[in-house]
Design a protein around this motif. Structure first.
Motif, PDB file in Angstrom:
ATOM      1  N   PHE A 176       0.812  -1.220   0.000  1.00  0.00           N
ATOM      2  CA  PHE A 176       0.000   0.000   0.000  1.00  0.00           C
ATOM      3  C   PHE A 176       0.849   1.277   0.000  1.00  0.00           C
ATOM      4  CE2 PHE A 176      -3.120  -3.088   1.576  1.00  0.00           C
ATOM      5  CZ  PHE A 176      -4.240  -2.739   0.843  1.00  0.00           C
ATOM      6  N   CYS A 210      -8.385   1.676   1.669  1.00  0.00           N
ATOM      7  CA  CYS A 210      -7.033   1.604   2.252  1.00  0.00           C
ATOM      8  C   CYS A 210      -5.982   1.912   1.195  1.00  0.00           C
ATOM      9  CB  CYS A 210      -6.782   0.214   2.839  1.00  0.00           C
ATOM     10  SG  CYS A 210      -7.688  -0.123   4.363  1.00  0.00           S
ATOM     11  N   LYS A 211      -6.205   1.410  -0.014  1.00  0.00           N
ATOM     12  CA  LYS A 211      -5.281   1.688  -1.116  1.00  0.00           C
ATOM     13  C   LYS A 211      -5.328   3.169  -1.504  1.00  0.00           C
ATOM     14  CE  LYS A 211      -2.511   0.434  -4.522  1.00  0.00           C
ATOM     15  NZ  LYS A 211      -1.129  -0.039  -4.275  1.00  0.00           N
ATOM     16  N   ARG A 271      -3.744   5.085   1.355  1.00  0.00           N
ATOM     17  CA  ARG A 271      -2.437   4.539   1.738  1.00  0.00           C
ATOM     18  C   ARG A 271      -2.301   4.344   3.244  1.00  0.00           C
ATOM     19  NH1 ARG A 271       2.019   7.586  -2.198  1.00  0.00           N
ATOM     20  NH2 ARG A 271       1.052   6.984  -4.178  1.00  0.00           N
TER      21      ARG A 271
END
Length: 392
Positions: free
Chosen positions: A190, A325-326, A329
């Motif tokens: 990530f 979340c990606k 980050r």
């Protein structure tokens, strides 16, 4: 068969005492590690209702059940909410709060998709059970109970909510534990880092260093009960004068007003009162028992549909959560603690935080409290949205 208020409440409190005694005595047993004592307690009460240990139609039993909505519930919420000074929440920093809210959005999207898929296979009032368990999936059990009371979710409908809660918590806690040894791989994938977390943790610890952690005494309990009872009396006095609205019943107003009262008290020296959480938990477990006392397990014929619904919800939720979340980050610690602050509140978020780094446990505590603060309101709003979808 039990028919009096005293006998009914005595039976419930004795059942609580026996189960928590057994949990304490056999704390290392696999049974209580797999099945939480709270679930055992609710199951025993539901079985007692199913096999007519008490008469649910008796005047004394009904009067005791009504006390839960008028007294136990607002006292529980007031005492629990006053333990957190919301000003401390803002010390978490924007990324931790954003992580929490990302999970909340994922939960709501997951349940919306799952409900639309399963709607035709569920009972008409399934939206209420889903709203109740959403309270737990954004906050914890205290929020689930508050939302269930708001929408009148009890008996078999509440059993379905508890079942979805148990399945969901078991799966997400297992996934959270699996992520801990894979922290470095997560952060690399990530492109995230934990820079700055130690500094925030020190600021949180500094703000809490003057709290009195000694055991509560009789004066503390007297003040707590005075605050809880007077607050409940004021709320019950005000409610008849509040204009009726379609999305909140009288019980719903009790939930909202007692939560706001507790939050307001948390901004005063009252948040330093010792023993508030312990007393609130007694009322919580008693409220759970009374809610389950409406149950008849022989009527739980649609349990498989609710299991399928929560599994669909979890699958959709994880997809949305990973995408967020990606996008933002999030490092593994921030993502995991924000996630478990939704699903376990103050009971599991600190444990996950400590597993990553013992110095970061305060993040789990404060984020768990944040879930307690917002969980009820979010779930009530979402419940009204699901109710609208159920009529389409």
């Amino acid at each position: 068969m039990i028919t009096s208020s005293e006998g009914f409440l005595g039976f419930l409190i004795a059942t609580m005492a026996i189960i928590f005694y057994l949990e304490k005595k056999y704390s290392e047993s696999k049974f209580f590690k797999i099945i939480p004592s709270m679930v055992v307690l609710m199951l025993v009460v539901a079985l007692a209702a199913t096999f007519k240990v008490f008469d649910g139609t008796a005047e004394g039993v009904v009067a005791a059940q009504n006390v839960m909505y008028s007294t136990f519930l607002p006292m529980m919420l007031t005492m629990f909410m006053l333990t957190c000074d919301i000003r401390h929440i803002f010390r978490l920093g924007p990324r931790m709060i954003l992580s929490f809210l990302s999970t909340t959005v994922s939960v709501l999207v997951g349940f919306t998709v799952a409900y639309l898929i399963m709607k035709n296979y569920l009972p008409e009032n399934a939206w209420g059970s889903i709203a109740a368990v959403t309270g737990s999936f954004v906050g914890e059990t205290i929020n689930m109970q508050a939302v269930a009371s708001t929408f009148g979710v009890e008996g078999v409908d509440y059993v379905y909510a508890v079942m979805m809660d148990t399945v969901g918590i078991t799966i997400v806690l297992s996934v959270a534990m699996m992520l801990i040894p894979r922290t470095m791989a997560w952060n690399k994938f990530f492109k995230a880092s934990t820079d700055g977390i130690d500094e925030i943790a020190k600021r949180i610890e500094e703000a809490n260093k003057d709290l009195d952690k000694s055991a509560p005494n009789m004066l503390d309990y007297c003040i707590l009960f005075a605050v809880g009872l007077i607050g409940t009396a004021v709320i019950n006095f005000v409610i008849p004068y509040i204009p009726e609205v379609s999305f909140l019943s009288a019980t719903g107003w009790r939930v909202v007003l007692s939560s706001l009262l507790g939050i307001a008290l948390g901004l005063t020296p009252a948040h330093r009162l010792k023993g508030a959480q312990e007393v609130a938990k007694v009322f919580l477990y008693l409220s759970l028992c009374i809610t389950m006392s409406y149950s008849d397990l022989s009527q739980c014929t649609e349990a498989p549909q609710f299991v399928v619904l929560v599994l669909i919800m979890l699958a959709v939720m994880y997809i949305v959560w990973l995408l967020l979340c990606k996008l933002f980050r999030f490092d593994c610690f921030t993502a995991s603690v924000g996630f478990m602050a939704n699903f376990g509140g103050t009971s599991s978020a600190p444990a996950i935080a400590a597993a990553h780094n013992p110095n970061w446990i305060s993040f789990g505590i404060l984020l768990g409290f944040f879930g307690d603060l917002v969980g009820t309101g979010v779930a009530i709003a979402f419940g009204n949205f699901l109710k609208y979808l159920s009529m389409m």
